[in-house]
Write a protein that holds these residues in place. Structure first.
Motif, PDB file in Angstrom:
ATOM      1  N   LEU A 147       0.772  -1.173   0.051  1.00  0.00           N
ATOM      2  CA  LEU A 147       0.007   0.094  -0.069  1.00  0.00           C
ATOM      3  C   LEU A 147       0.888   1.240  -0.018  1.00  0.00           C
ATOM      4  N   GLN A 148       1.924   1.345   0.808  1.00  0.00           N
ATOM      5  CA  GLN A 148       2.930   2.492   0.969  1.00  0.00           C
ATOM      6  C   GLN A 148       3.599   2.661  -0.612  1.00  0.00           C
ATOM      7  N   ILE A 149       3.860   1.637  -1.222  1.00  0.00           N
ATOM      8  CA  ILE A 149       4.538   1.725  -2.540  1.00  0.00           C
ATOM      9  C   ILE A 149       3.487   2.299  -3.387  1.00  0.00           C
ATOM     10  N   THR A 150       2.298   1.513  -3.375  1.00  0.00           N
ATOM     11  CA  THR A 150       1.296   2.301  -4.429  1.00  0.00           C
ATOM     12  C   THR A 150       1.006   3.871  -4.259  1.00  0.00           C
ATOM     13  N   VAL A 151       0.864   4.124  -2.859  1.00  0.00           N
ATOM     14  CA  VAL A 151       0.715   5.608  -2.729  1.00  0.00           C
ATOM     15  C   VAL A 151       1.926   6.441  -3.322  1.00  0.00           C
ATOM     16  N   LEU A 152       3.086   5.818  -3.027  1.00  0.00           N
ATOM     17  CA  LEU A 152       4.134   6.642  -3.577  1.00  0.00           C
ATOM     18  C   LEU A 152       4.219   6.589  -5.077  1.00  0.00           C
ATOM     19  N   GLY A 153       3.882   5.559  -5.691  1.00  0.00           N
ATOM     20  CA  GLY A 153       3.801   5.419  -6.979  1.00  0.00           C
ATOM     21  C   GLY A 153       2.696   6.635  -7.639  1.00  0.00           C
ATOM     22  N   ILE A 154       1.598   6.680  -6.829  1.00  0.00           N
ATOM     23  CA  ILE A 154       0.681   7.520  -7.290  1.00  0.00           C
ATOM     24  C   ILE A 154       1.056   9.131  -7.291  1.00  0.00           C
ATOM     25  N   VAL A 155       1.744   9.274  -6.174  1.00  0.00           N
ATOM     26  CA  VAL A 155       2.340  10.623  -5.995  1.00  0.00           C
ATOM     27  C   VAL A 155       3.421  10.716  -7.269  1.00  0.00           C
ATOM     28  N   PHE A 156       4.317  10.173  -7.496  1.00  0.00           N
ATOM     29  CA  PHE A 156       5.407  10.155  -8.423  1.00  0.00           C
ATOM     30  C   PHE A 156       4.670  10.322  -9.783  1.00  0.00           C
ATOM     31  N   ILE A 157       3.451   9.684 -10.140  1.00  0.00           N
ATOM     32  CA  ILE A 157       2.697   9.861 -11.223  1.00  0.00           C
ATOM     33  C   ILE A 157       2.055  11.267 -11.500  1.00  0.00           C
ATOM     34  N   ALA A 158       1.514  11.938 -10.340  1.00  0.00           N
ATOM     35  CA  ALA A 158       1.143  13.219 -10.257  1.00  0.00           C
ATOM     36  C   ALA A 158       2.215  14.068 -10.324  1.00  0.00           C
ATOM     37  N   ALA A 159       3.467  13.696 -10.151  1.00  0.00           N
ATOM     38  CA  ALA A 159       4.539  14.764 -10.243  1.00  0.00           C
ATOM     39  C   ALA A 159       5.160  14.653 -11.907  1.00  0.00           C
ATOM     40  N   SER A 160       4.919  13.396 -12.269  1.00  0.00           N
ATOM     41  CA  SER A 160       5.560  13.327 -13.792  1.00  0.00           C
ATOM     42  C   SER A 160       4.238  13.985 -14.697  1.00  0.00           C
ATOM     43  N   LEU A 161       2.831  13.957 -14.236  1.00  0.00           N
ATOM     44  CA  LEU A 161       1.889  14.496 -15.087  1.00  0.00           C
ATOM     45  C   LEU A 161       2.016  15.886 -14.937  1.00  0.00           C
ATOM     46  N   ILE A 162       2.477  16.723 -13.901  1.00  0.00           N
ATOM     47  CA  ILE A 162       2.578  18.103 -13.675  1.00  0.00           C
ATOM     48  C   ILE A 162       3.864  18.482 -15.114  1.00  0.00           C
ATOM     49  N   VAL A 163       5.017  17.718 -14.632  1.00  0.00           N
ATOM     50  CA  VAL A 163       6.159  18.102 -15.341  1.00  0.00           C
ATOM     51  C   VAL A 163       5.903  17.742 -16.841  1.00  0.00           C
TER      52      VAL A 163
END
Length: 208
Positions: A147-163
């Motif tokens: 679950l922690q890795i999934t949350v971190l992955g989603i945050v990483f995806i959000a950052a990638s979406l912005i950039v």
């Protein structure tokens, strides 16, 4: 569940990593410049879908297979290099002309989306990176590891979406001006082909 004190610095690092030159953001830049910001954003959504798949793979522990198996890494690496070489071939052979980026000649949204997904999924370095990067922000006393890795992955995806979204928007606007010139379009196609060939060669020579 990772605390805010972990998520905030992780988000900041993810933003910086998104700006680091690599196959994904170069692909977004080139596609946006050649086909407009809308096409670039569709590619971005495809790339982020690929990141979601990579997050799932690492979360369930399959990422370790690629890290441990040279055969699995080689197969995926070869597929990625061949796809990049194919994109280079398409870029070199692309027709040129003074056209608008919103003309009906551009590939459909589904085609551009699939390009983004394939571009991300066929890069074995992404899942290896996720496998090495995400667990650094995980702690066993904070709950379920997956679950922690999934949350971190989603945050990483959000950052990638912005950039990637910013790259798509600004390079796409610039590209609308460039594509009104056949000479500029031809130069951009050849530049794209050279970049894809270079990325293919770099990926093909990558070792675990």
């Amino acid at each position: 569940m990772p605390p805010i004190s972990t998520l905030l610095p992780f988000f900041g690092i993810s933003l910086l990593l998104g700006l680091t030159p690599g196959p994904d953001n170069v692909f977004v830049l080139l596609q946006s410049a050649m086909r407009g910001p809308r096409a670039g954003m569709i590619v971005v959504f495809g790339l982020c879908t690929g990141l979601l798949v990579h997050t799932t793979v690492v979360a369930v522990g399959l990422g370790a297979l690629l890290a441990a198996s040279k055969l699995a890494f080689t197969v995926l690496k070869s597929a990625g290099a061949l796809y990049l070489a194919y994109l280079a071939w398409r870029a070199f052979r692309a027709p040129v002309g003074v056209v608008s980026t919103d003309s009906g000649e551009s590939p459909g949204a589904g085609h551009m989306y699939r390009r983004g997904v394939l571009m991300n999924l066929t890069n074995p370095k992404v899942v290896i990176f996720f496998l090495a990067f995400l667990p650094q922000f995980v702690a066993a006393d904070r709950g379920h590891i997956s679950l922690q890795i999934t949350v971190l992955g989603i945050v990483f995806i959000a950052a990638s979406l912005i950039v990637f979204g910013a790259i798509a928007y600004f390079s796409g606007v610039f590209g609308q001006l460039l594509l009104r010139s056949a000479r500029a379009q031809r130069a951009l196609n050849w530049f794209a082909g050279a970049v894809f060939l270079g990325l293919a060669a770099k990926l093909a020579s990558t070792h675990l």
